[in-house]
Enzyme design. Sequence first.
Site, PDB file in Angstrom:
ATOM      1  N   LYS A  95       0.862  -1.195   0.000  1.00 52.34           N
ATOM      2  CA  LYS A  95       0.000   0.000   0.000  1.00 52.34           C
ATOM      3  C   LYS A  95       0.885   1.226   0.000  1.00 52.34           C
ATOM      4  CE  LYS A  95      -3.987   1.989   0.122  1.00 52.34           C
ATOM      5  NZ  LYS A  95      -3.415   2.894  -0.910  1.00 52.34           N
ATOM      6  N   LYS A 119       5.373   3.519   8.247  1.00 49.24           N
ATOM      7  CA  LYS A 119       4.194   4.380   8.381  1.00 49.24           C
ATOM      8  C   LYS A 119       2.927   3.547   8.448  1.00 49.24           C
ATOM      9  CE  LYS A 119       4.134   7.945   5.712  1.00 49.24           C
ATOM     10  NZ  LYS A 119       3.998   8.833   4.540  1.00 49.24           N
ATOM     11  N   LYS A 131       5.575   1.823  -2.945  1.00 49.32           N
ATOM     12  CA  LYS A 131       5.509   3.184  -3.503  1.00 49.32           C
ATOM     13  C   LYS A 131       5.807   3.106  -4.996  1.00 49.32           C
ATOM     14  CE  LYS A 131       4.849   7.474  -1.953  1.00 49.32           C
ATOM     15  NZ  LYS A 131       3.866   7.862  -0.926  1.00 49.32           N
ATOM     16  N   GLY A 170      -2.782   7.953  -4.693  1.00 53.02           N
ATOM     17  CA  GLY A 170      -2.159   9.155  -5.244  1.00 53.02           C
ATOM     18  C   GLY A 170      -1.021   9.640  -4.377  1.00 53.02           C
ATOM     19  N   ASP A 171      -0.331  10.629  -4.858  1.00 54.15           N
ATOM     20  CA  ASP A 171       0.754  11.284  -4.128  1.00 54.15           C
ATOM     21  C   ASP A 171       0.995  12.599  -4.865  1.00 54.15           C
ATOM     22  OD1 ASP A 171       2.894  10.646  -1.906  1.00 54.15           O
ATOM     23  OD2 ASP A 171       4.064  11.495  -3.536  1.00 54.15           O
TER      24      ASP A 171
END
Length: 449
Positions: A95, A119, A131, A170-171
């Site tokens: 994730k 995290k 990521k 998203g990022d």
Amino acid sequence: MARGDEPENAVLREVWRDVLRRDPHQEFFHSDVRGVLRSIGPVLVEHPEYTDVVGRLCEPERVIVFRIPWVDDSGRVRVNRGFRVQFNSALGPYKGGTRFAPSVDLDVVKFLGFEQVFKNALTGQDIGGGKGGADVDPKALSAGELMRFCQSFATEMAGHAGAAVDVPAGDMGVGSREIGWIYGQYQRLIGYHEPGAFTGKPAVLGGSALRPEATGYGTVYFTRRMLDDQGRDLDGARVVVSGSGSVALHAMAKVIDSGGTVVGCSDSRGSVSEPDGVDVDLLREIKGQGGSVADYAEKRSGATASQGSPFTLECDVALPCATQNEIGPDEARALVDHGCWAVAEGANGPVTPEAREILREGGVGFGPGKAANAGGVAVSALEMQQAAGRERWSAEDVDAQLSTIMSDAYDRVREAADRYHGDPGDLENGANAAGFLRVAEAMTSLGVV
């Protein structure tokens, strides 16, 4: 051990040398690994059974690098490079976000993926870490070009994503619109509806209420807990927030809701100070029209625009919400000199190691991004739950769960800081230790993975 030195523990020292040997030029990744290894030595004294986990934890399970061919508006075929680092799945499916920016490379994505493992563990939810992204500047593309780019990106990702495998979100540079395009192409390719495969989608496609606000809100919730331990709160506090994207804007709004005053903000073109308080609604409107903080300052008689960092302004609380390495030694010294109470990372890695040391020596509370900006992925995991149950939760329900998750994360971090480092305020080491404990237990329970 001294910060920046090799670990005293022989196993950790060997792991560190292996990381340097395998990836000698990945400085962002090195910085994050160094910080974790520095933190977990005391954990291994209490839990020697986790010693052989460390080397595996520092090596991603899978790294996917791929080309992204697409056609621009002039008919020219262009090519970018895409990445997905599936770092650790011990706690659940991978994730983590998807970043579109020219600075994206394997070093950046590995750093972000490694950070994401800890995290996600700190949220208490059953999600692993990963990521991804691409080295494209979405601001330089038309809407049509960006949609075609997203579709090409999704074509490659379709074989690697899924609700039980890897759930991208998203990022930076990737909002709900882009996730909608990526998810649309993914759905065409797999041939059926799987809303849990991507999060951060538009609400009409099953996106969760409060997902756009979650990272900014979560950062403020974490900050409020930090200040509470100092005997302070945000009511009446002067706050500087870097950035003026989604995370920053929502952090500003929650600061104001908490009684604070946002006295400065920034974007990639400069910064603005406004002692009487930034008008967040006006800033959001100007940014939505493609304007800058300088354009905002022109419309506000009490605002002053500059090219400098917003963190040279006098403030009680600093929330860096833009990008990595935006607070260096100079900015950290300015914050200390101005008597800043706390810095909490709303972005990933915005405070350099040297700056963190200056803040620590200056008595400034520091909330690391591993914990402080976990609100986004926390609500993404809540979106996965809603998708699995074909449910829609209200914004009030999601907000209540987000507040609880961030409060629980703070408690985990504080407890680990006290137990393993003898200082409940050492939240950086506490976050690393607490995240490592949860992932290491899962990896050990799975056997050699």
